[in-house]
Design an enzyme around this catalytic site. Structure first.
Site, PDB file in Angstrom:
ATOM      1  N   ARG A 106       0.732  -1.438  -0.042  1.00 17.88           N
ATOM      2  CA  ARG A 106       0.117  -0.086  -0.036  1.00 17.88           C
ATOM      3  C   ARG A 106       0.848   1.174   0.009  1.00 17.88           C
ATOM      4  NH1 ARG A 106      -1.927  -3.910   3.280  1.00 17.88           N
ATOM      5  NH2 ARG A 106      -4.140  -4.545   2.839  1.00 17.88           N
ATOM      6  N   GLY A 108       0.966   3.680   2.150  1.00 18.01           N
ATOM      7  CA  GLY A 108       1.617   4.025   3.404  1.00 18.01           C
ATOM      8  C   GLY A 108       2.378   3.164   4.009  1.00 18.01           C
ATOM      9  N   CYS A 109       2.674   1.908   3.236  1.00 18.88           N
ATOM     10  CA  CYS A 109       3.327   0.791   3.904  1.00 18.88           C
ATOM     11  C   CYS A 109       4.830   0.958   3.414  1.00 18.88           C
ATOM     12  CB  CYS A 109       2.868  -0.484   3.275  1.00 18.88           C
ATOM     13  SG  CYS A 109       3.988  -1.866   3.668  1.00 18.88           S
ATOM     14  N   GLY A 110       5.666   0.821   4.426  1.00 21.00           N
ATOM     15  CA  GLY A 110       7.248   0.750   4.176  1.00 21.00           C
ATOM     16  C   GLY A 110       7.773  -0.397   4.413  1.00 21.00           C
ATOM     17  N   HIS A 180       7.813   6.157   0.320  1.00 17.72           N
ATOM     18  CA  HIS A 180       9.181   5.229   0.041  1.00 17.72           C
ATOM     19  C   HIS A 180       8.963   5.034  -1.631  1.00 17.72           C
ATOM     20  CE1 HIS A 180       5.373   3.165   1.033  1.00 17.72           C
ATOM     21  NE2 HIS A 180       5.650   2.144   0.297  1.00 17.72           N
TER      22      HIS A 180
END
Length: 264
Positions: A106, A108-110, A180
């Site tokens: 997603r 917002g996922c790192g 990211h």
């Protein structure tokens, strides 16, 4: 190559001042990244600079060791989204990083390249001592970044990652709805032709989270600067990797970690 999907659309909004106003809306699409026809991961990303994203993610996640090893990136549009297939000799792939998996990345996922918790404790090697970046140069780059964000000026909803010279001059910028992703795009743009020789540092429009430290270290950046302060995990990882990190402050730039202070 340019993306077959527009980066934004226009819509009508109503503001507190009343009356309709034309507004830009940033797009995000699923992007499947794979190697030699086999899927690797799926990211939600802005549909711009997809080749840079694919190459940068492969490099910063350690799937490949050099942009020179990549023969081509085939980008295609499908009803479900975009695919970016990296063509590379099989023996040049990191077999321990390449697994066919259903992994949803997603915006917002790192943790998109992390398959197990142990991977969080296997960062890139510690950086050798690099040039010290003056606080004035960091602040200059942070202040100049908005002028290099055309998509964000239109939509007010995307992040940017910039590569800067040691004096703070911005040389290269990539934008994306995911912070990211923006850094991976920057890495891909810089490293697709091999490891550049010139020193520089990274500036981000976002907060400083640990995965950004991880990726900036893989880019051999002399420093990572962000608009907001780092998390504790980011600070710990930066210290471990000897990567200086900084953030915008009320009176200039705040350096949270530098090699000179590591033993204090």
């Amino acid at each position: 190559m340019s993306s077959p999907v527009p980066a934004s659309r226009r819509t009508t909004v109503h503001t507190s001042k009343g009356g309709p106003q034309d507004w830009g809306i940033a797009e995000e699409v699923p992007v499947e990244i794979g190697f030699n026809g086999a899927a690797w991961t799926v990211m939600m990303a802005s549909p711009t600079d997809i080749e840079d994203l694919a190459i940068g993610l492969a490099l910063t996640e350690g799937a490949v060791t050099s942009g020179l090893d990549i023969e081509a990136v085939d980008i295609r549009q499908w009803p479900e989204g975009l695919t970016a297939d990296i063509r590379i000799a099989p023996h040049l792939l990191r077999s321990d990083r390449i697994h066919r998996r259903a992994l949803d990345g997603r915006t917002g996922c790192g943790l998109c390249g992390v398959e197990q918790l142990a991977d969080l404790h296997a960062p890139p090697s510690t950086l050798p001592p690099g040039p010290v970046i003056a606080a004035k140069a960091i602040r200059a780059a942070l202040d100049a970044l908005p002028d290099h964000q055309p998509l964000n000026r239109e939509t007010r909803s995307v992040h940017a990652a910039a590569w800067c010279r040691l004096d703070g001059e911005i040389m290269l910028v990539r934008e994306d709805v995911g912070r990211h992703n923006a850094l991976d795009k920057l890495a891909g743009a810089r490293l697709r032709g091999g490891e550049p020789s010139e020193a520089g540092f990274v500036v981000m429009s976002s907060r400083c989270s640990f995965e950004l430290v991880f990726k900036a270290a893989r880019m051999r950046a002399a420093l990572l600067a962000a608009q907001s302060a780092p998390t504790g995990l980011a600070l710990d990882l930066a210290s471990q990797l000897a990567l200086p990190i900084a953030a915008a402050g009320p009176d200039g730039a705040i350096v949270f970690f530098s090699p000179e202070s590591a033993d204090e």
